[in-house]
Motif scaffolding. Structure first.
Motif, PDB file in Angstrom:
ATOM      1  N   GLY A  70       0.899  -1.260   0.169  1.00  0.00           N
ATOM      2  CA  GLY A  70      -0.078   0.057   0.113  1.00  0.00           C
ATOM      3  C   GLY A  70       0.856   1.281  -0.094  1.00  0.00           C
ATOM      4  N   ALA A  71       2.283   1.095   0.144  1.00  0.00           N
ATOM      5  CA  ALA A  71       3.103   2.251   0.316  1.00  0.00           C
ATOM      6  C   ALA A  71       3.997   2.247  -1.108  1.00  0.00           C
ATOM      7  CB  ALA A  71       3.755   2.477   1.727  1.00  0.00           C
ATOM      8  N   TRP A  72       4.300   3.536  -1.678  1.00  0.00           N
ATOM      9  CA  TRP A  72       5.144   3.595  -2.800  1.00  0.00           C
ATOM     10  C   TRP A  72       6.732   3.168  -1.999  1.00  0.00           C
ATOM     11  CZ3 TRP A  72       3.815   3.019  -7.231  1.00  0.00           C
ATOM     12  CH2 TRP A  72       2.676   3.467  -7.832  1.00  0.00           C
ATOM     13  N   ARG A  73       7.422   2.583  -2.994  1.00  0.00           N
ATOM     14  CA  ARG A  73       8.841   2.227  -2.562  1.00  0.00           C
ATOM     15  C   ARG A  73       9.533   2.832  -3.995  1.00  0.00           C
ATOM     16  NH1 ARG A  73      10.949  -2.131   1.690  1.00  0.00           N
ATOM     17  NH2 ARG A  73       9.271  -1.827   2.962  1.00  0.00           N
ATOM     18  N   ASP A  74      10.807   2.851  -3.901  1.00  0.00           N
ATOM     19  CA  ASP A  74      11.497   3.145  -4.881  1.00  0.00           C
ATOM     20  C   ASP A  74      12.500   2.244  -5.291  1.00  0.00           C
ATOM     21  OD1 ASP A  74      13.022   5.615  -6.689  1.00  0.00           O
ATOM     22  OD2 ASP A  74      14.481   4.237  -5.771  1.00  0.00           O
ATOM     23  N   TRP A  75      12.679   1.519  -6.360  1.00  0.00           N
ATOM     24  CA  TRP A  75      13.449   0.502  -7.089  1.00  0.00           C
ATOM     25  C   TRP A  75      14.097   1.174  -8.121  1.00  0.00           C
ATOM     26  CZ3 TRP A  75      14.256  -2.201 -11.317  1.00  0.00           C
ATOM     27  CH2 TRP A  75      15.363  -3.286 -11.288  1.00  0.00           C
ATOM     28  N   ASN A  76      15.360   1.154  -8.053  1.00  0.00           N
ATOM     29  CA  ASN A  76      16.231   2.062  -9.119  1.00  0.00           C
ATOM     30  C   ASN A  76      15.541   3.068  -9.675  1.00  0.00           C
ATOM     31  OD1 ASN A  76      18.237   0.257  -8.323  1.00  0.00           O
ATOM     32  ND2 ASN A  76      17.983  -1.054 -10.274  1.00  0.00           N
ATOM     33  N   GLY A  77      15.028   4.051  -8.954  1.00  0.00           N
ATOM     34  CA  GLY A  77      14.309   5.110  -9.582  1.00  0.00           C
ATOM     35  C   GLY A  77      12.954   4.871  -9.961  1.00  0.00           C
ATOM     36  N   VAL A  78      12.344   3.546  -9.836  1.00  0.00           N
ATOM     37  CA  VAL A  78      11.216   3.380 -10.543  1.00  0.00           C
ATOM     38  C   VAL A  78      10.063   3.305  -9.187  1.00  0.00           C
ATOM     39  CG1 VAL A  78       9.730   1.394 -11.552  1.00  0.00           C
ATOM     40  CG2 VAL A  78      11.948   1.924 -12.194  1.00  0.00           C
ATOM     41  N   LEU A  98      -8.033  -3.959   0.016  1.00  0.00           N
ATOM     42  CA  LEU A  98      -6.833  -3.142  -0.040  1.00  0.00           C
ATOM     43  C   LEU A  98      -6.093  -3.386  -1.072  1.00  0.00           C
ATOM     44  CD1 LEU A  98      -5.974  -4.677   3.744  1.00  0.00           C
ATOM     45  CD2 LEU A  98      -6.692  -2.449   3.165  1.00  0.00           C
ATOM     46  N   ALA A  99      -5.891  -4.610  -1.687  1.00  0.00           N
ATOM     47  CA  ALA A  99      -5.486  -4.798  -3.094  1.00  0.00           C
ATOM     48  C   ALA A  99      -5.915  -3.982  -3.973  1.00  0.00           C
ATOM     49  CB  ALA A  99      -5.291  -6.427  -3.374  1.00  0.00           C
ATOM     50  N   PHE A 100      -7.112  -3.704  -4.146  1.00  0.00           N
ATOM     51  CA  PHE A 100      -7.824  -3.177  -5.241  1.00  0.00           C
ATOM     52  C   PHE A 100      -7.445  -1.578  -5.140  1.00  0.00           C
ATOM     53  CE2 PHE A 100     -11.532  -0.694  -7.156  1.00  0.00           C
ATOM     54  CZ  PHE A 100     -11.060  -1.096  -8.493  1.00  0.00           C
ATOM     55  N   ALA A 101      -7.237  -0.965  -3.670  1.00  0.00           N
ATOM     56  CA  ALA A 101      -6.900   0.293  -3.708  1.00  0.00           C
ATOM     57  C   ALA A 101      -5.344   0.480  -3.962  1.00  0.00           C
ATOM     58  CB  ALA A 101      -6.969   0.801  -2.001  1.00  0.00           C
ATOM     59  N   ASP A 102      -4.580  -0.482  -3.843  1.00  0.00           N
ATOM     60  CA  ASP A 102      -3.189  -0.415  -4.261  1.00  0.00           C
ATOM     61  C   ASP A 102      -3.230  -0.539  -5.922  1.00  0.00           C
ATOM     62  OD1 ASP A 102      -2.511  -0.939  -1.613  1.00  0.00           O
ATOM     63  OD2 ASP A 102      -2.033  -2.953  -1.849  1.00  0.00           O
ATOM     64  N   LEU A 103      -4.080  -1.229  -6.554  1.00  0.00           N
ATOM     65  CA  LEU A 103      -4.116  -1.436  -8.031  1.00  0.00           C
ATOM     66  C   LEU A 103      -4.538   0.281  -8.638  1.00  0.00           C
ATOM     67  CD1 LEU A 103      -5.843  -4.659  -8.799  1.00  0.00           C
ATOM     68  CD2 LEU A 103      -3.541  -4.032  -9.074  1.00  0.00           C
TER      69      LEU A 103
END
Length: 117
Positions: A70-78, A98-103
């Motif tokens: 549910g929270a954004w993370r950064d992977w190599n600038g993505v 919860l998953a739908f909210a993430d989508l």
């Protein structure tokens, strides 16, 4: 609503054990570099990671997907969103919202990055 060329599905686990268990830490750790290599070659705009196996391999962590989703993370600038695996949602249908909210967050970020509205 996305075209076939706008989505790429990549699975870290290429085969499942007869018991359908998650891979052991040493098994999935060896697959992490392959996963990261594929992603670097693809240069995605947004990543959506389903489940703890991919999450742990991509981010080389032992954090839980429940605490990370549910929270954004950064992977190599993505920008990378973590959410529950569909198999988990079959066992815990109460978490589908919860998953739908993430989508929806992923779609909004994708539209923002590509200029689609």
């Amino acid at each position: 609503g996305l075209a076939k060329g706008e989505v790429y599905t990549l699975n870290i686990v290429k085969t499942r054990s007869p018991e359908s268990r998650d891979g052991a830490q040493d098994e999935t750790a060896s697959l992490g570099p392959v996963l990261r290599g594929h992603l670097e070659a693809l240069s995605p705009r947004v990543l959506l990671v389903f489940g703890s196996v991919g999450f742990k391999a991509l981010f080389e962590t032992q954090d839980t997907i429940t605490g990370a989703r549910g929270a954004w993370r950064d992977w190599n600038g993505v920008p990378t969103m973590l959410t529950f695996h569909p198999a988990y949602l079959l066992r815990k249908p109460g978490d589908k919202g919860l998953a739908f909210a993430d989508l929806k967050k992923v779609r909004a970020r994708y539209d923002e990055l590509t200029g689609r509205h």
